[in-house]
Design a protein around this motif. Sequence first.
Motif, PDB file in Angstrom:
ATOM      1  N   PHE A 125      60.293 109.728  96.396  1.00 56.22           N
ATOM      2  CA  PHE A 125      60.678 110.175  95.056  1.00 56.22           C
ATOM      3  C   PHE A 125      59.560 109.887  94.067  1.00 56.22           C
ATOM      4  O   PHE A 125      59.271 110.691  93.184  1.00 56.22           O
ATOM      5  CB  PHE A 125      61.948 109.420  94.626  1.00 56.22           C
ATOM      6  CG  PHE A 125      62.365 109.672  93.202  1.00 56.22           C
ATOM      7  CD1 PHE A 125      63.010 110.846  92.848  1.00 56.22           C
ATOM      8  CD2 PHE A 125      62.129 108.716  92.212  1.00 56.22           C
ATOM      9  CE1 PHE A 125      63.402 111.071  91.534  1.00 56.22           C
ATOM     10  CE2 PHE A 125      62.518 108.941  90.898  1.00 56.22           C
ATOM     11  CZ  PHE A 125      63.160 110.124  90.560  1.00 56.22           C
ATOM     12  N   ARG A 126      58.907 108.723  94.253  1.00 57.02           N
ATOM     13  CA  ARG A 126      57.953 108.268  93.239  1.00 57.02           C
ATOM     14  C   ARG A 126      56.577 108.880  93.408  1.00 57.02           C
ATOM     15  O   ARG A 126      55.835 109.016  92.461  1.00 57.02           O
ATOM     16  CB  ARG A 126      57.834 106.741  93.274  1.00 57.02           C
ATOM     17  CG  ARG A 126      59.100 106.059  92.793  1.00 57.02           C
ATOM     18  CD  ARG A 126      58.909 104.550  92.753  1.00 57.02           C
ATOM     19  NE  ARG A 126      60.172 103.862  92.542  1.00 57.02           N
ATOM     20  CZ  ARG A 126      60.754 103.720  91.359  1.00 57.02           C
ATOM     21  NH1 ARG A 126      60.200 104.220  90.274  1.00 57.02           N
ATOM     22  NH2 ARG A 126      61.907 103.078  91.253  1.00 57.02           N
ATOM     23  N   ASP A 127      56.196 109.231  94.594  1.00 57.79           N
ATOM     24  CA  ASP A 127      54.831 109.692  94.821  1.00 57.79           C
ATOM     25  C   ASP A 127      54.868 110.991  95.615  1.00 57.79           C
ATOM     26  O   ASP A 127      54.742 110.997  96.834  1.00 57.79           O
ATOM     27  CB  ASP A 127      54.035 108.602  95.569  1.00 57.79           C
ATOM     28  CG  ASP A 127      52.578 108.984  95.708  1.00 57.79           C
ATOM     29  OD1 ASP A 127      52.120 109.838  94.916  1.00 57.79           O
ATOM     30  OD2 ASP A 127      51.908 108.435  96.610  1.00 57.79           O
ATOM     31  N   ARG A 128      55.060 112.093  94.886  1.00 54.77           N
ATOM     32  CA  ARG A 128      55.225 113.395  95.540  1.00 54.77           C
ATOM     33  C   ARG A 128      53.852 113.967  95.881  1.00 54.77           C
ATOM     34  O   ARG A 128      53.031 114.187  95.010  1.00 54.77           O
ATOM     35  CB  ARG A 128      56.014 114.335  94.621  1.00 54.77           C
ATOM     36  CG  ARG A 128      57.358 113.709  94.289  1.00 54.77           C
ATOM     37  CD  ARG A 128      58.196 114.493  93.314  1.00 54.77           C
ATOM     38  NE  ARG A 128      59.201 113.576  92.744  1.00 54.77           N
ATOM     39  CZ  ARG A 128      60.155 113.917  91.890  1.00 54.77           C
ATOM     40  NH1 ARG A 128      60.263 115.172  91.501  1.00 54.77           N
ATOM     41  NH2 ARG A 128      61.013 113.018  91.433  1.00 54.77           N
ATOM     42  N   ASN A 129      53.604 114.167  97.156  1.00 58.76           N
ATOM     43  CA  ASN A 129      52.261 114.567  97.583  1.00 58.76           C
ATOM     44  C   ASN A 129      52.159 116.060  97.887  1.00 58.76           C
ATOM     45  O   ASN A 129      53.119 116.824  97.720  1.00 58.76           O
ATOM     46  CB  ASN A 129      51.855 113.723  98.810  1.00 58.76           C
ATOM     47  CG  ASN A 129      52.850 113.903  99.944  1.00 58.76           C
ATOM     48  OD1 ASN A 129      53.414 114.988 100.116  1.00 58.76           O
ATOM     49  ND2 ASN A 129      53.081 112.848 100.709  1.00 58.76           N
ATOM     50  N   GLY A 130      50.968 116.466  98.284  1.00 56.78           N
ATOM     51  CA  GLY A 130      50.704 117.882  98.549  1.00 56.78           C
ATOM     52  C   GLY A 130      51.613 118.463  99.626  1.00 56.78           C
ATOM     53  O   GLY A 130      52.010 119.629  99.546  1.00 56.78           O
ATOM     54  N   GLY A 131      51.934 117.647 100.623  1.00 54.97           N
ATOM     55  CA  GLY A 131      52.841 118.113 101.682  1.00 54.97           C
ATOM     56  C   GLY A 131      54.200 118.477 101.129  1.00 54.97           C
ATOM     57  O   GLY A 131      54.844 119.438 101.577  1.00 54.97           O
ATOM     58  N   HIS A 132      54.639 117.707 100.139  1.00 54.77           N
ATOM     59  CA  HIS A 132      55.924 117.984  99.484  1.00 54.77           C
ATOM     60  C   HIS A 132      55.864 119.326  98.733  1.00 54.77           C
ATOM     61  O   HIS A 132      56.716 120.193  98.922  1.00 54.77           O
ATOM     62  CB  HIS A 132      56.246 116.825  98.529  1.00 54.77           C
ATOM     63  CG  HIS A 132      57.579 116.940  97.845  1.00 54.77           C
ATOM     64  ND1 HIS A 132      58.266 115.850  97.382  1.00 54.77           N
ATOM     65  CD2 HIS A 132      58.345 118.013  97.533  1.00 54.77           C
ATOM     66  CE1 HIS A 132      59.398 116.262  96.816  1.00 54.77           C
ATOM     67  NE2 HIS A 132      59.464 117.561  96.896  1.00 54.77           N
ATOM     68  N   PHE A 133      54.809 119.496  97.940  1.00 53.46           N
ATOM     69  CA  PHE A 133      54.697 120.742  97.159  1.00 53.46           C
ATOM     70  C   PHE A 133      54.506 121.970  98.061  1.00 53.46           C
ATOM     71  O   PHE A 133      54.869 123.077  97.679  1.00 53.46           O
ATOM     72  CB  PHE A 133      53.570 120.630  96.122  1.00 53.46           C
ATOM     73  CG  PHE A 133      53.955 119.802  94.927  1.00 53.46           C
ATOM     74  CD1 PHE A 133      54.607 120.379  93.852  1.00 53.46           C
ATOM     75  CD2 PHE A 133      53.705 118.432  94.897  1.00 53.46           C
ATOM     76  CE1 PHE A 133      54.994 119.616  92.755  1.00 53.46           C
ATOM     77  CE2 PHE A 133      54.087 117.654  93.808  1.00 53.46           C
ATOM     78  CZ  PHE A 133      54.736 118.243  92.735  1.00 53.46           C
ATOM     79  N   ALA A 134      53.948 121.767  99.244  1.00 56.35           N
ATOM     80  CA  ALA A 134      53.811 122.884 100.187  1.00 56.35           C
ATOM     81  C   ALA A 134      55.183 123.371 100.655  1.00 56.35           C
ATOM     82  O   ALA A 134      55.371 124.545 100.963  1.00 56.35           O
ATOM     83  CB  ALA A 134      52.958 122.475 101.381  1.00 56.35           C
TER      84      ALA A 134
END
Lengths: 212, 212
Positions: free
Chosen positions: B43-52
């Motif tokens: 929840f706190r550290d949304r990374n590029g994999g998440h946005f993909a």
Amino acid sequence: MADLILTTFDWVPELPRGYVRDIRVRWALEEAGLPYRVESVPFRDRNGGHFARQPFGQVPWLTDGDMSIFESGAILLHLGNRSDALLPADPRARSEAIEWLFAALNSVEMASLPWSIFVFSGFNDDTPGWNRLDGFLGARLQHLEPVLAEREWLAGSFSVADILMADVLRLVDRFERLAGHPACRDYLARATSRPGFLKAHADQMAHFAAAD
Amino acid sequence: MADLILTTFDWVPELPRGYVRDIRVRWALEEAGLPYRVESVPFRDRNGGHFARQPFGQVPWLTDGDMSIFESGAILLHLGNRSDALLPADPRARSEAIEWLFAALNSVEMASLPWSIFVFSGFNDDTPGWNRLDGFLGARLQHLEPVLAEREWLAGSFSVADILMADVLRLVDRFERLAGHPACRDYLARATSRPGFLKAHADQMAHFAAAD
């Protein structure tokens, strides 16, 4: 095959002209080359027959044989099932188009429509509420920008997702909120230069002008 | 058949617990009796994999074989195509369920979500902007009331449209805005007393509690 009938208002004030949601359906029908005719219901005196077709008293709805469908998203999905020009046949590409169709309505328009109500009501002053609404929309545009910077259309080829996303962005652009989002602006220009949009827009303007 | 995987946050603050949108997907999966497992992203550290997977940095998304689908509406429509318990097979009833699915998101939630942002931010003061937002939601509830007064579920039998509409109304009811709309309240009580909802809600609460 039964005629497709698009129902919209007989007349609307100047402000919403060119932006009434029947334009989404007109645009899709033009892209698909599906023949249709337009019928009108009173804007000023919405009766029980209207609410039976559109429970919130809005427009448009589409009649296709014995089916009557309201909600622009549902109508475009229905038309997408009738034409490859609106939804790709490949299951993965189709699924991608459908998720972006929902994203246009439920992620972007959910922020942009209340924002636009504040703007055209003159409530876009420096209050905490307005700032929050503007920030809500800004965050959505910020995330949309890199997506649109790297693709021509949302789901591979042009689809109903682009009709909805572009129409949602049109209202944002009308109030100059796409400044600083060049990929969103370029995408909108690409979409609205299509012959299908130009015809749909001209037809909606003519329809309401004829009622004056 | 490949496992269905529902991805949600690893943790959220107290306020949204029980209301994170993965509950819509959990509920649908329980109603359909489809086996699935849950995975988490930070929840706190949304990374590029998440946005993909979810371009707006939100949750949930569903993985079904080689397909990854975001937007709760798109996910529920996808699951509806896998189970008659979620979407009726009859074309007219199916079309009706799909239009109400869109109505829940694009007619009711488009009014209720910004409204709820104002309420939980304490911006629900007597300003013209707040009054307009509250009136926007009030009009939608007023039109929904007679619809729900005369039917048990939105489209004949229980469907994904009811999962979405009920979940949208839950947030309205949380802030006591269903007073004066008894049919909406009764419908919500009917929907949320279903075993599928109770299991989905308990599972979401347990998921986030486990991360504390």
